[in-house]
Enzyme design. Structure first.
Site, PDB file in Angstrom:
ATOM      1  N   ASN A   1      37.756  54.184  54.382  1.00  0.00           N
ATOM      2  CA  ASN A   1      36.732  53.710  53.844  1.00  0.00           C
ATOM      3  C   ASN A   1      36.847  51.890  54.572  1.00  0.00           C
ATOM      4  O   ASN A   1      37.685  51.279  53.837  1.00  0.00           O
ATOM      5  CB  ASN A   1      36.558  53.531  52.995  1.00  0.00           C
ATOM      6  CG  ASN A   1      36.449  52.522  51.447  1.00  0.00           C
ATOM      7  OD1 ASN A   1      35.823  51.177  51.193  1.00  0.00           O
ATOM      8  ND2 ASN A   1      37.887  52.360  50.834  1.00  0.00           N
TER       9      ASN A   1
ATOM     10  N   PHE B   1      31.916  45.900  49.992  1.00  0.00           N
ATOM     11  CA  PHE B   1      32.097  45.647  48.667  1.00  0.00           C
ATOM     12  C   PHE B   1      30.206  45.616  48.697  1.00  0.00           C
ATOM     13  O   PHE B   1      29.393  45.025  47.997  1.00  0.00           O
ATOM     14  CB  PHE B   1      32.078  43.789  48.245  1.00  0.00           C
ATOM     15  CG  PHE B   1      33.595  43.710  47.542  1.00  0.00           C
ATOM     16  CD1 PHE B   1      34.162  45.238  47.594  1.00  0.00           C
ATOM     17  CD2 PHE B   1      33.890  42.688  47.412  1.00  0.00           C
ATOM     18  CE1 PHE B   1      35.983  44.642  46.408  1.00  0.00           C
ATOM     19  CE2 PHE B   1      35.747  43.024  46.926  1.00  0.00           C
ATOM     20  CZ  PHE B   1      36.326  43.743  46.785  1.00  0.00           C
TER      21      PHE B   1
ATOM     22  N   SER C   1      41.336  44.598  47.860  1.00  0.00           N
ATOM     23  CA  SER C   1      40.713  45.274  49.354  1.00  0.00           C
ATOM     24  C   SER C   1      40.595  44.725  49.944  1.00  0.00           C
ATOM     25  O   SER C   1      40.569  43.290  51.199  1.00  0.00           O
ATOM     26  CB  SER C   1      38.765  45.058  48.888  1.00  0.00           C
ATOM     27  OG  SER C   1      38.318  45.584  49.666  1.00  0.00           O
TER      28      SER C   1
ATOM     29  N   ASN D   1      38.327  45.089  53.449  1.00  0.00           N
ATOM     30  CA  ASN D   1      37.960  45.205  53.532  1.00  0.00           C
ATOM     31  C   ASN D   1      36.403  43.767  53.450  1.00  0.00           C
ATOM     32  O   ASN D   1      35.527  43.587  54.178  1.00  0.00           O
ATOM     33  CB  ASN D   1      36.863  45.953  52.960  1.00  0.00           C
ATOM     34  CG  ASN D   1      36.878  47.693  54.207  1.00  0.00           C
ATOM     35  OD1 ASN D   1      38.224  47.863  54.779  1.00  0.00           O
ATOM     36  ND2 ASN D   1      37.246  48.623  52.694  1.00  0.00           N
ATOM     37  N   THR D   2      37.381  42.492  52.619  1.00  0.00           N
ATOM     38  CA  THR D   2      36.253  40.952  52.141  1.00  0.00           C
ATOM     39  C   THR D   2      37.703  40.300  53.104  1.00  0.00           C
ATOM     40  O   THR D   2      38.692  40.477  52.619  1.00  0.00           O
ATOM     41  CB  THR D   2      36.427  40.863  50.891  1.00  0.00           C
ATOM     42  OG1 THR D   2      35.499  42.114  50.515  1.00  0.00           O
ATOM     43  CG2 THR D   2      35.670  40.288  51.409  1.00  0.00           C
TER      44      THR D   2
ATOM     45  N   LYS E   1      44.729  44.156  39.987  1.00  0.00           N
ATOM     46  CA  LYS E   1      43.933  45.228  41.095  1.00  0.00           C
ATOM     47  C   LYS E   1      45.306  44.749  42.239  1.00  0.00           C
ATOM     48  O   LYS E   1      44.844  43.669  43.134  1.00  0.00           O
ATOM     49  CB  LYS E   1      43.637  46.030  41.184  1.00  0.00           C
ATOM     50  CG  LYS E   1      42.904  46.843  42.513  1.00  0.00           C
ATOM     51  CD  LYS E   1      42.006  48.412  42.210  1.00  0.00           C
ATOM     52  CE  LYS E   1      42.330  49.460  43.054  1.00  0.00           C
ATOM     53  NZ  LYS E   1      41.158  50.430  42.846  1.00  0.00           N
TER      54      LYS E   1
ATOM     55  N   ASN F   1      44.783  49.629  45.534  1.00  0.00           N
ATOM     56  CA  ASN F   1      44.042  49.865  46.431  1.00  0.00           C
ATOM     57  C   ASN F   1      44.429  51.223  47.831  1.00  0.00           C
ATOM     58  O   ASN F   1      46.055  51.476  47.385  1.00  0.00           O
ATOM     59  CB  ASN F   1      44.346  48.411  46.744  1.00  0.00           C
ATOM     60  CG  ASN F   1      42.409  48.610  47.167  1.00  0.00           C
ATOM     61  OD1 ASN F   1      41.918  49.430  47.207  1.00  0.00           O
ATOM     62  ND2 ASN F   1      41.831  47.277  46.362  1.00  0.00           N
TER      63      ASN F   1
HETATM   64  C1  LIG Z   1      34.922  54.468  49.363  1.00  0.00           C
HETATM   65  C2  LIG Z   1      35.823  54.099  48.426  1.00  0.00           C
HETATM   66  C3  LIG Z   1      35.148  52.409  47.717  1.00  0.00           C
HETATM   67  C4  LIG Z   1      36.393  52.414  47.065  1.00  0.00           C
HETATM   68  N1  LIG Z   1      35.336  51.024  46.210  1.00  0.00           N
HETATM   69  C5  LIG Z   1      36.738  50.453  45.913  1.00  0.00           C
HETATM   70  C6  LIG Z   1      36.316  48.956  45.262  1.00  0.00           C
HETATM   71  O1  LIG Z   1      35.267  48.982  45.092  1.00  0.00           O
HETATM   72  N2  LIG Z   1      37.020  48.261  44.504  1.00  0.00           N
HETATM   73  C7  LIG Z   1      37.853  48.684  43.652  1.00  0.00           C
HETATM   74  O2  LIG Z   1      39.187  48.080  43.536  1.00  0.00           O
HETATM   75  N3  LIG Z   1      38.863  49.950  44.719  1.00  0.00           N
HETATM   76  C8  LIG Z   1      37.929  50.913  45.792  1.00  0.00           C
HETATM   77  N4  LIG Z   1      38.571  51.948  46.352  1.00  0.00           N
HETATM   78  C9  LIG Z   1      39.918  52.487  45.634  1.00  0.00           C
HETATM   79  C10 LIG Z   1      39.654  53.132  45.403  1.00  0.00           C
HETATM   80  O3  LIG Z   1      40.269  52.684  43.285  1.00  0.00           O
HETATM   81  C11 LIG Z   1      42.006  53.404  44.850  1.00  0.00           C
HETATM   82  O4  LIG Z   1      42.473  52.399  44.657  1.00  0.00           O
HETATM   83  C12 LIG Z   1      42.112  53.817  46.256  1.00  0.00           C
HETATM   84  O5  LIG Z   1      41.417  55.363  46.486  1.00  0.00           O
HETATM   85  C13 LIG Z   1      44.076  54.485  45.922  1.00  0.00           C
HETATM   86  O6  LIG Z   1      42.959  55.965  45.083  1.00  0.00           O
HETATM   87  P1  LIG Z   1      43.240  56.934  45.978  1.00  0.00           P
HETATM   88  O7  LIG Z   1      43.587  57.747  46.780  1.00  0.00           O
HETATM   89  O8  LIG Z   1      42.674  58.275  44.633  1.00  0.00           O
HETATM   90  O9  LIG Z   1      41.737  57.059  46.659  1.00  0.00           O
HETATM   91  C14 LIG Z   1      37.270  52.514  47.282  1.00  0.00           C
HETATM   92  C15 LIG Z   1      38.057  53.809  47.336  1.00  0.00           C
HETATM   93  C16 LIG Z   1      37.293  54.494  47.881  1.00  0.00           C
HETATM   94  C17 LIG Z   1      37.881  56.138  48.667  1.00  0.00           C
END
Ligand SMILES: Cc1cc2nc3c(=O)[nH]c(=O)nc-3n(C[C@H](O)[C@H](O)[C@H](O)COP(=O)(O)O)c2cc1C
Length: 342
Positions: free
Chosen positions: A110, A114, A174, A176-177, A216, A245
């Site tokens: 992704n 934000f 993140s 993405n920023t 985080k 993350n």
């Molecule tokens: C679509 C998507 C959006 C996410 N948005 C955020 C976010 O806004 N803030 C954040 O701290 N992590 C965000 N994450 C990261 C997740 O909280 C997590 O740290 C990461 O996906 C690893 O866990 P997983 O393998 O179970 O998905 C996002 C992950 C995904 C897939």
């Protein structure tokens, strides 16, 4: 149930499927049917940073960025729910498409960036919800706020979120920023966390209750960077750390048709990398700070392995896309079976 509807959801683009699933969880909760979607997990209470959790399996940040679906999500059996990342002002995020499945790897990439309705909208949503469980609020900065002024965005979100949250997560990881991860650099981080810690103590005094604050971190840090972060965390008096993350590394998904997409990779291929960071952090912190483990939990075994690597709590996101909400009960059951919290 989820196994039946998954092919339908996977026929839709990931963001549409995402919205539909959240809507369905709200409808199920309002009609008292959540138990049909997900068998409730067993009780597995645990106390971490002074908070009592009904079970150690939580929802990771990013699924409910605005805190609009708290009641529906809570009814699925999470031990805690983290909402956000929220920024001071609303922002649209990156252009679509910006979320991609890699089904052969049970992974997601992704680059949402934000997208969220801003802190005021999140506060209104949380105030409206009947949810009384453990609530994490994950805070960030607006895209157009330069890093030199990033602290102002975090301070504002902290102040507004403080009275409503059970704990606050400071997200500087993140991918993405642009430039966000630079805040993890040692001296920048020391000043940054220092200011947030002072504000946390001020809010604790004003509200008469101390809310834990967690940092985080990314999985793409070198050993030297992890050394420095651990030192800053221990000196700062922060309450805990979330590992990790999403990753910008594509080694584990090389050759996949979506591997070239820019953004953060999550799901099964993230497990090894995020667990290595968690294990390394656990060794450095030597039990002095609790760790929340997240990244690549797709079943009971991977949840239990995160706990065995040193996590006091775990979170899931991509696993829900591939396995559905039954993942929650499975994870709790395996952690319980292995006697990890006993
Ligand atoms: C679509 C998507 C959006 C996410 N948005 C955020 C976010 O806004 N803030 C954040 O701290 N992590 C965000 N994450 C990261 C997740 O909280 C997590 O740290 C990461 O996906 C690893 O866990 P997983 O393998 O179970 O998905 C996002 C992950 C995904 C897939």
């Amino acid at each position: 149930m989820y196994d039946l509807i998954r092919p339908l959801l996977f026929a839709l683009d990931p963001e549409t499927a995402h919205g539909l699933t959240l809507y369905a969880s709200d409808v199920a909760q309002r009609s008292g049917l959540s138990h049909l979607i997900a068998k409730p997990p067993a009780d597995l209470p645990t106390t971490v940073f002074g908070i009592d959790f009904p079970n150690p399996v939580g929802l990771a940040a990013g699924l409910d960025k605005n805190g609009e679906h708290l009641d529906g999500l809570a009814a699925l059996g999470f031990g805690f729910v983290e909402i956000g990342t929220v920024t001071p002002r609303p922002q649209a995020g990156n252009e679509k498409p910006r979320m991609f499945r890699l089904p052969a790897h049970e992974a997601v990439i992704n680059r949402l960036g934000f997208n969220n309705g801003g802190i005021d909208a999140l506060v209104r949503n949380v105030e409206k919800a009947t949810f009384r469980g453990v609530l994490g609020i994950n805070i960030g900065k607006n895209k157009d706020t330069p890093n030199e002024r990033a602290i102002d965005d975090y301070l504002l979100c902290l102040e507004r979120a403080y009275p409503l949250a059970s704990y606050i997560t400071v997200n500087i990881s993140s991918p993405n920023t642009q430039g966000l991860r630079d805040l993890q650099e040692e001296e920048t981080l020391r000043r940054f966390i220092g200011e947030l810690r002072e504000a946390q103590e001020r809010h604790a005094g004003r509200h008469g209750t101390r809310k834990p604050m967690l940092l985080k971190i990314a999985p793409d840090l070198t050993e030297a960077e992890l050394d420095a972060i651990a030192e800053v965390l221990l000196a700062s008096g922060i309450d805990g750390v979330i590992c990790t993350n999403t990753t910008i590394d594509r080694t584990a998904v090389a050759g996949d048709p979506n591997a070239h997409q820019t953004g953060g990779l999550s799901g099964r291929p993230l497990f090894a990398k995020s667990t290595a960071v968690l294990r390394g952090m656990h060794a450095r912190l030597a039990g002095r700070l609790p760790i929340v483990g997240v990244g690549g939990i797709l079943d009971g075994d991977s949840a239990a392995e995160k706990m065995e690597a040193g996590a006091a709590l775990v979170q899931v996101y991509s696993g829900l896309i591939y396995r559905g909400p039954k993942l929650i009960a499975e994870a709790v059951a395996e952690i319980r079976r292995r006697g990890i919290l006993a």
